[in-house]
Design a protein around this motif. Structure first.
Motif, PDB file in Angstrom:
ATOM      1  N   PHE A   1       4.649 -10.334   7.428  1.00 15.17           N
ATOM      2  CA  PHE A   1       6.189  -9.376   8.621  1.00 15.17           C
ATOM      3  C   PHE A   1       6.696 -11.012   8.415  1.00 15.17           C
ATOM      4  O   PHE A   1       7.909 -11.479   9.111  1.00 15.17           O
TER       5      PHE A   1
ATOM      6  N   HIS B   1      13.887   1.097  -1.939  1.00 14.35           N
ATOM      7  CA  HIS B   1      12.690   0.567  -1.074  1.00 14.35           C
ATOM      8  C   HIS B   1      12.332  -0.309  -0.258  1.00 14.35           C
ATOM      9  O   HIS B   1      12.672  -1.289  -1.137  1.00 14.35           O
TER      10      HIS B   1
ATOM     11  N   ALA C   1       6.409  -3.666  -3.537  1.00 18.78           N
ATOM     12  CA  ALA C   1       5.764  -2.520  -4.062  1.00 18.78           C
ATOM     13  C   ALA C   1       6.550  -1.427  -4.600  1.00 18.78           C
ATOM     14  O   ALA C   1       6.141  -0.306  -3.936  1.00 18.78           O
TER      15      ALA C   1
ATOM     16  N   GLN D   1      -1.292   2.785   6.903  1.00 16.74           N
ATOM     17  CA  GLN D   1      -0.118   1.571   6.872  1.00 16.74           C
ATOM     18  C   GLN D   1      -1.284  -0.102   6.935  1.00 16.74           C
ATOM     19  O   GLN D   1      -2.295   0.458   6.921  1.00 16.74           O
ATOM     20  N   THR D   2      -0.243  -0.323   6.108  1.00 16.39           N
ATOM     21  CA  THR D   2      -0.852  -1.466   5.018  1.00 16.39           C
ATOM     22  C   THR D   2      -1.635  -2.413   5.994  1.00 16.39           C
ATOM     23  O   THR D   2      -2.146  -3.783   6.223  1.00 16.39           O
ATOM     24  N   VAL D   3       0.041  -3.573   6.485  1.00 15.23           N
ATOM     25  CA  VAL D   3       0.863  -4.299   7.170  1.00 15.23           C
ATOM     26  C   VAL D   3       0.400  -3.934   9.427  1.00 15.23           C
ATOM     27  O   VAL D   3       1.778  -2.735   9.299  1.00 15.23           O
TER      28      VAL D   3
ATOM     29  N   HIS E   1       9.943   2.356   6.769  1.00 12.07           N
ATOM     30  CA  HIS E   1      10.582   2.605   5.046  1.00 12.07           C
ATOM     31  C   HIS E   1      11.420   3.230   4.859  1.00 12.07           C
ATOM     32  O   HIS E   1      11.944   4.537   5.488  1.00 12.07           O
TER      33      HIS E   1
ATOM     34  N   ILE F   1      14.036  -5.685   4.346  1.00 13.74           N
ATOM     35  CA  ILE F   1      14.081  -6.641   2.583  1.00 13.74           C
ATOM     36  C   ILE F   1      13.632  -5.532   2.288  1.00 13.74           C
ATOM     37  O   ILE F   1      13.514  -4.568   2.258  1.00 13.74           O
ATOM     38  N   ARG F   2      13.291  -5.858   0.526  1.00 11.66           N
ATOM     39  CA  ARG F   2      12.813  -4.858  -0.780  1.00 11.66           C
ATOM     40  C   ARG F   2      11.712  -4.822  -0.642  1.00 11.66           C
ATOM     41  O   ARG F   2      11.076  -5.754  -0.748  1.00 11.66           O
TER      42      ARG F   2
HETATM   43  P1  AMP Z   1       1.976  -0.384   5.313  1.00  9.17           P
HETATM   44  O1  AMP Z   1       1.763   0.519   4.811  1.00  9.17           O
HETATM   45  O2  AMP Z   1       3.223   1.134   5.996  1.00  9.17           O
HETATM   46  O3  AMP Z   1       2.246  -0.732   5.855  1.00  9.17           O
HETATM   47  O4  AMP Z   1       3.987  -0.869   4.540  1.00  9.17           O
HETATM   48  C1  AMP Z   1       3.756  -2.251   3.862  1.00  9.17           C
HETATM   49  C2  AMP Z   1       4.371  -2.613   3.119  1.00  9.17           C
HETATM   50  O5  AMP Z   1       4.975  -3.620   2.663  1.00  9.17           O
HETATM   51  C3  AMP Z   1       4.243  -1.951   1.467  1.00  9.17           C
HETATM   52  O6  AMP Z   1       4.841  -0.926   1.124  1.00  9.17           O
HETATM   53  C4  AMP Z   1       3.821  -3.010   0.679  1.00  9.17           C
HETATM   54  O7  AMP Z   1       4.497  -3.167  -1.122  1.00  9.17           O
HETATM   55  C5  AMP Z   1       4.803  -4.207   1.421  1.00  9.17           C
HETATM   56  N1  AMP Z   1       4.718  -5.378   0.806  1.00  9.17           N
HETATM   57  C6  AMP Z   1       3.471  -6.188   1.355  1.00  9.17           C
HETATM   58  N2  AMP Z   1       4.075  -7.606   1.186  1.00  9.17           N
HETATM   59  C7  AMP Z   1       5.340  -7.286   1.089  1.00  9.17           C
HETATM   60  C8  AMP Z   1       5.933  -8.562   0.551  1.00  9.17           C
HETATM   61  N3  AMP Z   1       5.558  -9.923   0.281  1.00  9.17           N
HETATM   62  N4  AMP Z   1       7.515  -8.363   0.586  1.00  9.17           N
HETATM   63  C9  AMP Z   1       8.014  -7.068   0.462  1.00  9.17           C
HETATM   64  N5  AMP Z   1       7.213  -6.061   0.610  1.00  9.17           N
HETATM   65  C10 AMP Z   1       6.177  -6.372   1.030  1.00  9.17           C
END
Ligand code: AMP
Length: 117
Positions: free
Chosen positions: A7, A39, A33, A95-97, A103, A29-30
């Motif tokens: 991000f 989303h 995935a 959470q992955t990021v 969301h 942003i969209r």
């Molecule tokens: P979270 O898992 O709650 O941290 O959400 C991170 C979100 O970022 C996930 O739904 C991913 O699909 C989304 N995501 C990761 N990389 C990108 C990107 N380059 N552009 C848009 N969304 C992304």
């Protein structure tokens, strides 16, 4: 704080995104995935906060701004029949990021029984 997140790179214009709305303080942003027909990710721009666990009292305005932006963008893109807002916190929270974001999911009838899955 861990390495630069996707991000931060998007905010800096280093990697592309599908932008829905932007102000000085928030970027929408969209999701790359999508987990619903609509989303969106609502991302604060003013500073990095890793997660809700890292919030301090002074961040109150940033959190409010995310929800008000969600409300405004939902209106703008025509989500009058409703939407779901989700914020994942930490590994077990999905959470992955590690850059706090909201969301916004919409475009289908959300199942009331899936929130905890
Ligand atoms: P979270 O898992 O709650 O941290 O959400 C991170 C979100 O970022 C996930 O739904 C991913 O699909 C989304 N995501 C990761 N990389 C990108 C990107 N380059 N552009 C848009 N969304 C992304």
């Amino acid at each position: 704080m861990s390495e630069v997140t996707v991000f931060e790179k998007i905010i800096a214009g280093e990697i592309p995104c599908e932008k829905v709305y932007e102000s000085d303080r928030v970027l929408v942003i969209r999701d790359i995935a999508p987990q619903a027909p609509t989303h969106l990710l609502i991302i604060p721009k003013s500073k990095r906060i890793d997660s809700v666990d890292h919030l301090v009292d002074e961040d109150c305005e940033i959190v409010g701004e995310l929800f008000l932006t969600a409300r405004d963008v939902a209106k703008k893109v025509g989500l009058g029949s409703g939407y779901r807002l989700v914020m994942n916190v930490g590994r077990d929270g999905g959470q992955t990021v590690p850059y706090m974001h909201l969301h916004l999911l919409a475009g289908k009838k959300m199942d009331e029984s899936t929130i905890g899955e």
